[in-house]
Design a protein around this motif. Structure first.
Motif, mmCIF file in Angstrom:
data_model
loop_
_atom_site.group_PDB
_atom_site.id
_atom_site.type_symbol
_atom_site.label_atom_id
_atom_site.label_comp_id
_atom_site.label_asym_id
_atom_site.label_seq_id
_atom_site.Cartn_x
_atom_site.Cartn_y
_atom_site.Cartn_z
ATOM 1 N N MET A 1 0.763 -1.282 -0.143
ATOM 2 C CA MET A 1 0.045 0.181 0.116
ATOM 3 C C MET A 1 0.920 1.123 -0.070
ATOM 4 O O MET A 1 0.559 2.185 -0.569
ATOM 5 N N ALA A 2 1.999 1.089 0.874
ATOM 6 C CA ALA A 2 2.744 2.398 0.853
ATOM 7 C C ALA A 2 3.458 2.579 -0.522
ATOM 8 O O ALA A 2 3.738 3.778 -0.915
ATOM 9 N N GLU A 3 3.921 1.546 -1.364
ATOM 10 C CA GLU A 3 4.313 1.743 -2.693
ATOM 11 C C GLU A 3 3.247 2.228 -3.574
ATOM 12 O O GLU A 3 3.698 3.154 -4.501
ATOM 13 N N LYS A 4 2.067 1.848 -3.647
ATOM 14 C CA LYS A 4 1.026 2.222 -4.228
ATOM 15 C C LYS A 4 0.569 3.333 -4.266
ATOM 16 O O LYS A 4 0.087 4.167 -5.119
ATOM 17 N N ALA A 5 1.012 4.214 -3.116
ATOM 18 C CA ALA A 5 0.502 5.615 -2.877
ATOM 19 C C ALA A 5 1.564 6.564 -3.865
ATOM 20 O O ALA A 5 0.940 7.669 -3.945
ATOM 21 N N MET A 6 2.538 5.928 -4.186
ATOM 22 C CA MET A 6 3.211 6.847 -5.307
ATOM 23 C C MET A 6 3.591 8.307 -4.893
ATOM 24 O O MET A 6 3.558 9.040 -5.504
ATOM 25 N N ILE A 7 3.986 8.432 -3.467
ATOM 26 C CA ILE A 7 4.304 9.661 -2.979
ATOM 27 C C ILE A 7 5.503 10.396 -3.764
ATOM 28 O O ILE A 7 5.236 11.578 -3.921
ATOM 29 N N SER A 8 6.349 9.582 -4.166
ATOM 30 C CA SER A 8 7.448 10.189 -5.050
ATOM 31 C C SER A 8 7.072 10.822 -6.340
ATOM 32 O O SER A 8 7.979 11.800 -6.883
ATOM 33 N N SER A 9 6.058 10.498 -6.669
ATOM 34 C CA SER A 9 5.592 10.712 -8.029
ATOM 35 C C SER A 9 4.682 12.337 -8.002
ATOM 36 O O SER A 9 4.265 12.985 -9.021
ATOM 37 N N LYS A 10 4.554 12.817 -6.756
ATOM 38 C CA LYS A 10 3.615 14.002 -6.551
ATOM 39 C C LYS A 10 4.460 15.292 -6.518
ATOM 40 O O LYS A 10 4.758 15.722 -5.450
ATOM 41 N N LEU A 11 4.801 15.470 -7.782
ATOM 42 C CA LEU A 11 5.731 16.507 -8.067
ATOM 43 C C LEU A 11 5.459 17.911 -7.560
ATOM 44 O O LEU A 11 6.332 18.849 -7.614
ATOM 45 N N HIS A 12 4.202 18.271 -7.097
ATOM 46 C CA HIS A 12 4.095 19.538 -6.576
ATOM 47 C C HIS A 12 3.618 19.307 -4.882
ATOM 48 O O HIS A 12 3.080 20.588 -4.390
ATOM 49 N N LEU A 13 4.118 18.324 -4.299
ATOM 50 C CA LEU A 13 4.061 18.244 -3.016
ATOM 51 C C LEU A 13 5.050 18.991 -2.231
ATOM 52 O O LEU A 13 6.094 18.854 -2.362
ATOM 53 N N GLY A 14 4.427 19.886 -1.248
ATOM 54 C CA GLY A 14 5.587 20.507 -0.594
ATOM 55 C C GLY A 14 5.580 20.324 0.795
ATOM 56 O O GLY A 14 6.578 20.543 1.487
ATOM 57 N N TYR A 15 4.549 19.995 1.565
ATOM 58 C CA TYR A 15 4.402 19.571 3.027
ATOM 59 C C TYR A 15 3.778 18.121 2.967
ATOM 60 O O TYR A 15 3.040 17.609 2.403
ATOM 61 N N LEU A 16 4.840 17.136 3.907
ATOM 62 C CA LEU A 16 4.267 15.767 4.003
ATOM 63 C C LEU A 16 4.417 15.708 5.455
ATOM 64 O O LEU A 16 5.467 15.850 6.101
ATOM 65 N N GLU A 17 3.399 15.269 6.350
ATOM 66 C CA GLU A 17 3.520 14.674 7.558
ATOM 67 C C GLU A 17 3.315 13.475 8.047
ATOM 68 O O GLU A 17 2.092 12.932 7.364
ATOM 69 N N LEU A 18 4.034 12.554 8.497
ATOM 70 C CA LEU A 18 3.586 11.261 8.890
ATOM 71 C C LEU A 18 3.596 11.132 10.094
ATOM 72 O O LEU A 18 4.422 11.298 11.073
ATOM 73 N N ASN A 19 2.219 10.372 10.484
ATOM 74 C CA ASN A 19 2.088 10.403 11.960
ATOM 75 C C ASN A 19 1.797 8.760 12.412
ATOM 76 O O ASN A 19 0.862 8.190 11.581
ATOM 77 N N TYR A 20 2.822 8.298 13.233
ATOM 78 C CA TYR A 20 2.601 6.915 13.508
ATOM 79 C C TYR A 20 1.906 6.699 14.831
ATOM 80 O O TYR A 20 1.733 7.687 15.637
ATOM 81 N N SER A 21 1.308 5.358 14.810
ATOM 82 C CA SER A 21 0.413 5.259 16.113
ATOM 83 C C SER A 21 0.989 4.091 16.548
ATOM 84 O O SER A 21 1.624 3.189 15.965
ATOM 85 N N VAL A 22 1.046 3.871 18.027
ATOM 86 C CA VAL A 22 1.747 2.908 18.612
ATOM 87 C C VAL A 22 0.599 1.772 18.795
ATOM 88 O O VAL A 22 1.034 0.684 19.347
ATOM 89 N N SER A 23 -0.753 1.881 18.509
ATOM 90 C CA SER A 23 -1.513 0.988 18.794
ATOM 91 C C SER A 23 -1.232 -0.288 18.046
ATOM 92 O O SER A 23 -0.886 -0.211 16.732
ATOM 93 N N GLY A 24 -1.317 -1.374 18.636
ATOM 94 C CA GLY A 24 -0.973 -2.666 17.832
ATOM 95 C C GLY A 24 0.252 -3.341 17.990
ATOM 96 O O GLY A 24 0.467 -4.347 17.536
ATOM 97 N N HIS A 25 1.126 -2.502 18.391
ATOM 98 C CA HIS A 25 2.491 -2.779 18.346
ATOM 99 C C HIS A 25 2.682 -3.366 19.899
ATOM 100 O O HIS A 25 2.187 -3.182 20.812
ATOM 101 N N THR A 26 3.561 -4.557 19.905
ATOM 102 C CA THR A 26 3.870 -5.254 20.961
ATOM 103 C C THR A 26 5.443 -4.815 21.631
ATOM 104 O O THR A 26 5.853 -5.387 22.578
#
Length: 341
Positions: A1-26
């Motif tokens: 799914m991360a690869e299909k998002a094709m973030i690197s192809s969004k050539l006008h993207l100026g701001y990117l924020e990735l928020n991780y959740s600890v839920s589900g992690h052991t």
């Protein structure tokens, strides 16, 4: 799914924020070691596949990123392709033991904020690597590592004890070859550093104006910063000496109980001193001549320092303007300290 998002192809993207959740992690909660390693590997792979376009200007990584290392696109030489990033925030990385070596190659980076990375014990010279590593091209004005960095914040690296710096830059003839030549503000909060690296206090560094050192538990001295005009030291219990800050105009000293020497500050204009545990005023006050003194002390010392007949008064009587305040003996949490001031 991360690869299909094709973030690197969004050539006008100026701001990117990735928020991780600890839920589900052991991880860190008693889960099996093999399962923890699998979760970490998946987390690292997802971030690797979410590589942003090189036109990005702001990148924020937040939340509980449980990976052990950051992606290859943050490391040299790949990171040098990100020529537009100006603002970078890395927050809450509990398992990363080192910073990526490619940050110094970000040619447009102005603000770097690294917060809550408790597994980092040492920042090595690769962080502010020599110009031969970071340079792209032969132009000396852009060959310095972190050539445009103005603001650096290192907060919550609570096990950080050592900052190694490539001192060979001190012997270079080209002034712009020093790392972080445009650095204006440095904020360090909650770590175990015992000293600041000499390369940071280089005589060639002319832009560093503001230095904030909060809860640096093993720091013993702050010396020879030629351009700093505003110094704030807060809760540094081993700090004994501040000297050689020729341009210093404003200093705030809060709960630094072992400080004995304050000298080499001829331009000092304003001094704020706060500590509810002080029984007497420090002797170094006799040797400094600020225009203005703001003092926060307990009731007993407040009374002594306000009385012209006392020995405490004589330590500060030469200072023209004095504002002497009383802290309630039971309230040692503020000591006149406000980060917004």
């Amino acid at each position: 799914m991360a690869e299909k998002a094709m973030i690197s192809s969004k050539l006008h993207l100026g701001y990117l924020e990735l928020n991780y959740s600890v839920s589900g992690h052991t991880i860190g909660t008693g889960g099996a070691e093999a399962e923890q390693q699998q979760q970490q590997s998946v987390t690292e792979e997802v971030l690797e596949r979410l590589c942003p376009p090189t036109c990005l200007e702001s990148f924020i990584l937040r939340g509980g990123y449980v990976g052990r290392q950051l992606p290859n696109w943050m490391c040299a030489p790949e990171s040098a392709e990100f020529k537009s990033i100006r603002y970078l925030t890395l927050e809450n990385r509990p398992f990363c033991t080192q910073l990526p070596d490619g940050l110094c190659c970000l040619r447009s980076l102005e603000v770097l904020d690294i917060t809550d990375a408790p597994a980092i014990e040492c920042i090595g010279p690769q962080f502010q690597a020599s110009s031969s590593v970071a340079a792209r091209g032969s132009d000396a004005s852009t060959s310095a590592p972190f050539p445009k960095l103005r603001n650096l914040q290192l907060i919550g690296l609570c096990e950080w004890e050592e900052w190694e710096w490539n001192d060979c830059e001190e012997h270079m003839d080209v002034e712009t070859a020093i790392a972080m030549p445009c650095l204006e503000r440095l904020h360090i909060d909650n770590c175990k550093l015992s000293c600041l690296p000499p390369g940071l206090a280089s005589s060639k560094r002319h832009n560093l104006r503001e230095l904030n050192l909060y809860e640096v538990s093993n720091l013993t001295h702050v010396e020879n910063f030629p351009s700093v005009v505003d110094l704030d030291v807060f809760d540094c219990p081993e700090l004994k000496r501040i000297s050689g800050l020729a341009m210093l105009q404003k200093i705030r000293i809060t709960r630094c109980t072992k400080l004995e020497v304050l000298e080499g500050v001829p331009a000092l204009d304003s001094l704020r001193l706060g500590d509810a545990t002080m029984d007497t005023l420090p002797e170094y006050l006799r040797a400094v001549h600020p225009r203005y003194l703001e003092l926060y002390s307990n009731t007993k010392l407040h009374e002594c320092s306000s009385s012209p007949c006392s020995s405490e008064w004589k330590k500060i009587s030469h200072i023209g303007k004095r504002d002497i305040n009383c802290i309630e003996d039971s309230d040692t949490s503020s000591d006149g300290y406000s980060e917004e001031d």
